[in-house]
Scaffold this active site. Sequence first.
Site, short mmCIF file in Angstrom:
data_model
loop_
_atom_site.label_atom_id
_atom_site.label_comp_id
_atom_site.label_asym_id
_atom_site.label_seq_id
_atom_site.Cartn_x
_atom_site.Cartn_y
_atom_site.Cartn_z
N GLU A 37 5.59 -50.03 -18.46
CA GLU A 37 5.92 -48.65 -20.06
C GLU A 37 5.73 -49.11 -21.23
O GLU A 37 5.85 -49.21 -21.92
CB GLU A 37 6.97 -48.17 -19.43
CG GLU A 37 7.08 -46.68 -18.55
CD GLU A 37 6.09 -45.70 -18.24
OE1 GLU A 37 6.16 -46.09 -20.05
OE2 GLU A 37 5.49 -45.10 -18.18
N TYR A 120 12.66 -42.03 -23.97
CA TYR A 120 12.04 -42.69 -23.27
C TYR A 120 11.43 -43.48 -22.46
O TYR A 120 11.01 -43.19 -21.14
CB TYR A 120 10.45 -42.32 -24.10
CG TYR A 120 9.29 -42.76 -23.73
CD1 TYR A 120 7.80 -41.75 -22.31
CD2 TYR A 120 8.88 -44.24 -23.43
CE1 TYR A 120 7.70 -41.66 -21.95
CE2 TYR A 120 7.43 -44.29 -22.23
CZ TYR A 120 6.91 -42.92 -22.09
OH TYR A 120 5.57 -43.46 -20.98
N ASP A 138 7.18 -39.01 -24.83
CA ASP A 138 5.98 -39.59 -25.87
C ASP A 138 5.30 -39.19 -26.42
O ASP A 138 5.04 -37.88 -26.55
CB ASP A 138 5.21 -40.85 -24.64
CG ASP A 138 4.44 -40.59 -24.06
OD1 ASP A 138 4.15 -38.80 -24.11
OD2 ASP A 138 3.27 -41.04 -23.81
#
Length: 342
Positions: A37, A120, A138
């Site tokens: 991520e 996020y 996102d």
Amino acid sequence: MKNLSPIVEPLLEWYRHCKRELPWRRDREPYHVWISEIMLQQTRIEAVMGYYARFLDSLPDVKSLSEIDDDALMKLWEGLGYYSRARNLKKAAIMIMQEHGGKFPTTFEELKKLPGIGEYTAGAIASICFDEKVPAVDGNVLRVISRVQGSRENVLLPEVKKSVAKKLTSVMPAQSGAFNEALMELGELVCLPSGAPLCDTCPLKAHCTACQKNLTAEIPVRVKAVKRRREDKTVFIITSPDGKLAIEKRPEKGLLSGLYQLPNTDGFHDDDTLKAILSDQALSPLSVTFVKEAKHVFTHIDWYMKAYRVEVSHSNDLYLWVTEDELKTAYPLPTAFQKLLT
């Protein structure tokens, strides 16, 4: 605004059949999800694949990440850009080792306390790895939801992002991780950010206001308020008689902090000024030859660079003088400068 409940089941069904097989989806190990991520922020999946594999080969767990030398870490990250991401990874790993006994925090709220992890990323890890029913919003998710709802709100505003997160929380299924990944996957593969979205293959076509009203070219609305700044740079590719290249370490704070760079100066200069600058650095140039121009784009700054190859009669103590192999293996050089060497 439209109720989002009807999108849940068709989206999950689509994801079960259409999701991509990606390395970080092979398990629910939070370390793997976290690294992926962070790498995927501001970077395309195709570009991340090789970096992800190399990173895990060198740093297979939180402990190894917490102990790595800073220069070695930057070398692993070299070319990915946004180097503060890597620095925050190490800071977070140290915190996990010191404050959590080496075990990854398991909740959204605890994850947010780690350096470099915002709402996020915390939502992605908490939902994918620990089944917490929290959203991960996102740009892909904002685009999908804006189009589904036909919303003309500016998706770059924090309050709009919070509003979308709240709406998604209210319909979050037990398969929260799959739901979040499905939304992101749909945004990347179908509800495209540029060019026409692939509405005919979209599982949410029947629920999408933008599709039904032919508004996909207008939604989402993105109104940027940031002004970009131009900086002109003269960059020196300085080689000593024994073929070594001059580099120097950048300051520990600011843009590209802690990385190495080719010697450079602000602005563009005539030949006499260039030679004077080099003389001030205790260098005796044998030749100064223009090589190329290049541009490098950062978040809010554009660098316009002119590179000169400089052969000198001797090295100095101001710079670090390295071989080509040493530069490749030991010293992280940002892409902005690498492109001048090719």
